[in-house]
Design an enzyme around this catalytic site. Structure first.
Site, PDB file in Angstrom:
ATOM      1  N   ASN A  91     -21.233 -14.552   1.300  1.00 27.90           N
ATOM      2  CA  ASN A  91     -20.707 -13.368   0.617  1.00 27.90           C
ATOM      3  C   ASN A  91     -19.198 -13.340   0.844  1.00 27.90           C
ATOM      4  O   ASN A  91     -18.749 -13.095   1.957  1.00 27.90           O
ATOM      5  CB  ASN A  91     -21.356 -12.096   1.160  1.00 27.90           C
ATOM      6  CG  ASN A  91     -22.865 -12.111   0.989  1.00 27.90           C
ATOM      7  OD1 ASN A  91     -23.376 -12.415  -0.073  1.00 27.90           O
ATOM      8  ND2 ASN A  91     -23.583 -11.801   2.057  1.00 27.90           N
ATOM      9  N   LYS A 111     -15.726  -7.177  -0.900  1.00 31.40           N
ATOM     10  CA  LYS A 111     -16.830  -8.076  -0.541  1.00 31.40           C
ATOM     11  C   LYS A 111     -17.680  -8.321  -1.773  1.00 31.40           C
ATOM     12  O   LYS A 111     -18.212  -7.386  -2.374  1.00 31.40           O
ATOM     13  CB  LYS A 111     -17.674  -7.480   0.580  1.00 31.40           C
ATOM     14  CG  LYS A 111     -18.802  -8.412   1.027  1.00 31.40           C
ATOM     15  CD  LYS A 111     -19.463  -7.939   2.303  1.00 31.40           C
ATOM     16  CE  LYS A 111     -20.513  -8.928   2.784  1.00 31.40           C
ATOM     17  NZ  LYS A 111     -21.101  -8.549   4.084  1.00 31.40           N
ATOM     18  N   ASP A 205     -25.830  -7.348  12.503  1.00 35.52           N
ATOM     19  CA  ASP A 205     -25.033  -8.530  12.857  1.00 35.52           C
ATOM     20  C   ASP A 205     -23.683  -8.149  13.468  1.00 35.52           C
ATOM     21  O   ASP A 205     -22.632  -8.636  13.048  1.00 35.52           O
ATOM     22  CB  ASP A 205     -24.822  -9.404  11.619  1.00 35.52           C
ATOM     23  CG  ASP A 205     -24.519 -10.853  11.980  1.00 35.52           C
ATOM     24  OD1 ASP A 205     -24.728 -11.220  13.150  1.00 35.52           O
ATOM     25  OD2 ASP A 205     -24.071 -11.607  11.103  1.00 35.52           O
TER      26      ASP A 205
END
Length: 522
Positions: A91, A111, A205
């Protein structure tokens, strides 16, 4: 200003005026399509969003069109990719600048998800709006999104001073000092506590790549980790050795999982390198604190503070989720460790001092490339990234060396340039000036890119006169190089010579247009 032949070197004095070319008629004005605000913040959220005095508050969350974001990122140009993995990232994240009256020239991070990441546009929009309600000075806040066909994009505040991973794992000149590491841990714990209080406790994450540094050098938590890939449900893209044990068992992320990941960041801050949690725990149990501490910190930290941080990391990394501390406990333990509160973060991080935005030159008459856009906005950080990414591509053909010329002096000169490149990449602009000057002074080889890079270094060090001289030298070496004209435009604007700056911008854009036509052919 007269131009020199590419085989000649010129003196260091600056001519009175740069060269000019005839101005073409201006293009017709383009209509502006304003953004569509989705909602505004209430008084409580607005108060929570107050950040450092010199940082602009985050705007209201908005829906953007794909055309707006394409314009902001220069057509999603490769030169504007800021993802740590570059074009290989699943991404991509792009640097951009919002255009038009509604955008105000605000720097943004965009993004761009893969086409299969969010198949349901309503789900994506709903999730983005939820994250977009958050506003906090410890976060790189989400300010918008875009759903257009298969395209899914998020828009956040842009943080210009890289990631914690870059400063910890890839530094060349200076390790992050101890007090700054403690500040990073505390600020990120504060951000996580805020998210938890606002009922967005799950962060996916969490790692050193998610910690960003703003224009003041203050650490902030990326908002992108508050959303996950909805199709495959993955919450961890890093090596499985760093994921919480319970996630490996059932694939679920809990608040305790976030605490575990925070523990891995503490280990990163202590050691200066990535150590798998199981190995870190073994090192903590079987050896002294010094075994896990980064060697560059030796003698520069308090044993009591380090012991507290090691103990906290150990508790965060416990196998059983119930044995880990909660977020509030993290904040309460880290708050008393904060020292040097009077020292700005940019000083401890070793990044340039934030300045007031300089007055930009008038709008040019031609469409601009990403380099042209950056120069027209006086965006020195964007110019730096572009010069790093293009490397020495434009130097081809400016020097031809025979075998006899390949001497030890030549090797020493290229070594000086290499050291300058490392310093330039890491934004150590004073050292880059010194190294590039060693390269230039030998004189065996002439590089327009070195002059352009040293010109930017002078601008970063508030030396516009020297910057203009170097940009003019670059033009002497490579008379039709657009970058040389762009750098002159920036230096002239810094010297309050706005009319001449506009001339340089127009000349550079004409040269770029001519170059593109020659590449495409008739």
């Amino acid at each position: 200003m007269g131009c020199c032949g590419s085989s000649l070197r010129v003196g260091s004095h600056a001519p009175e005026k740069p060269p000019r070319r005839a101005r073409p008629p201006p293009p017709p004005p383009q209509p502006h399509h304003p953004r569509r605000p989705s909602f505004t913040l209430n008084a409580h959220q607005a108060a929570a969003s107050s950040s450092a005095a010199s940082a602009a508050p985050a705007p209201a969350f908005a829906e953007f069109s794909l055309a707006e974001l394409r314009e902001a990122t220069g057509g999603f140009a490769a030169a504007n990719i800021v993802s740590e993995s570059g074009e290989k990232a699943p991404n991509l994240v792009y640097r951009g600048r919002l255009q038009g009256a509604g955008g105000g020239g605000r720097a943004i991070a965009v993004k761009k998800f893969g086409k299969l990441a969010w198949p349901d546009p309503k789900q994506f929009a709903e999730e983005a709006r939820g994250v977009g309600k958050l506003r906090h000075r410890r976060m790189a806040n989400l300010i918008g999104y875009c759903c257009d066909g298969d395209e899914r994009l998020l828009v956040a505040e842009f943080m210009p001073n890289d990631t914690l991973a870059k400063h910890l794992f890839h530094w060349e000149n200076k390790a992050i000092e101890w007090a700054m590491r403690l500040r990073v841990a505390y600020n990120i714990a504060e951000a996580l506590e805020y998210c938890s209080n606002e009922e967005r406790p799950l962060y996916h994450d969490l790692n050193a790549y998610r910690v960003l540094f703003d224009e003041n050098g203050d650490p902030r938590l990326s908002c992108f980790g508050l959303m996950k890939n909805s199709r495959d449900g993955k919450s961890y893209s890093t090596n499985l050795a760093y994921t919480p044990p319970e996630y490996l068992r059932n694939g679920r992320v809990t608040l305790e999982s976030v605490v575990f990941s925070f523990g891995t960041i503490l280990i990163d801050l202590l050691s200066g390198k990535r150590i798998p949690p199981t190995l870190a725990l073994d090192m903590i149990r079987s050896r002294s604190i010094q075994a896990i501490m980064e060697t560059n910190l030796e003698g520069k930290y308090s044993i009591e503070e380090a012991t507290t941080l090691v103990d906290l990391a150990s508790k965060c990394l416990q196998y059983e989720p119930r044995d880990r501390p909660d977020i509030k406990k993290l904040v309460s333990i880290l708050q008393p460790l904060q020292t040097k509160s009077e020292v700005p973060s940019y000083v401890m991080l070793g990044v340039p001092k934030p300045e007031e935005v300089p007055k930009a030159p008038p709008a040019p008459q031609h469409p601009l490339s990403p380099m042209g856009e950056a120069c027209s906005r006086m965006d020195l950080t964007a110019i730096h990234q572009i010069l790093v990414s293009t490397h020495y591509r434009d130097d081809e053909g400016t020097n031809e060396l025979s075998f006899q010329e390949w001497t030890q002096q030549m090797r020493d000169m290229l070594d000086a340039r290499k050291r300058g490149d490392f310093a330039f990449r890491d934004k150590n602009f004073k050292q880059a000036i010194d190294c590039y000057t060693q390269f230039v002074d030998v004189g065996t080889m002439v590089s327009p890119t070195v002059y352009a890079r040293r010109s930017l270094c002078h601008l970063m060090c508030d030396q516009p006169d020297a910057a203009l001289r170097d940009a003019m030298q670059a033009q002497c070496v490579y008379p039709d190089w657009p970058t040389a004209f762009y750098m002159q435009a920036v230096a002239l604007s810094k010297l309050n010579m706005q009319s001449d700056s506009l001339d340089m911008l127009n000349e550079a854009s004409q040269l770029e247009e001519k170059r593109q036509k020659s590449i495409k052919g008739p």
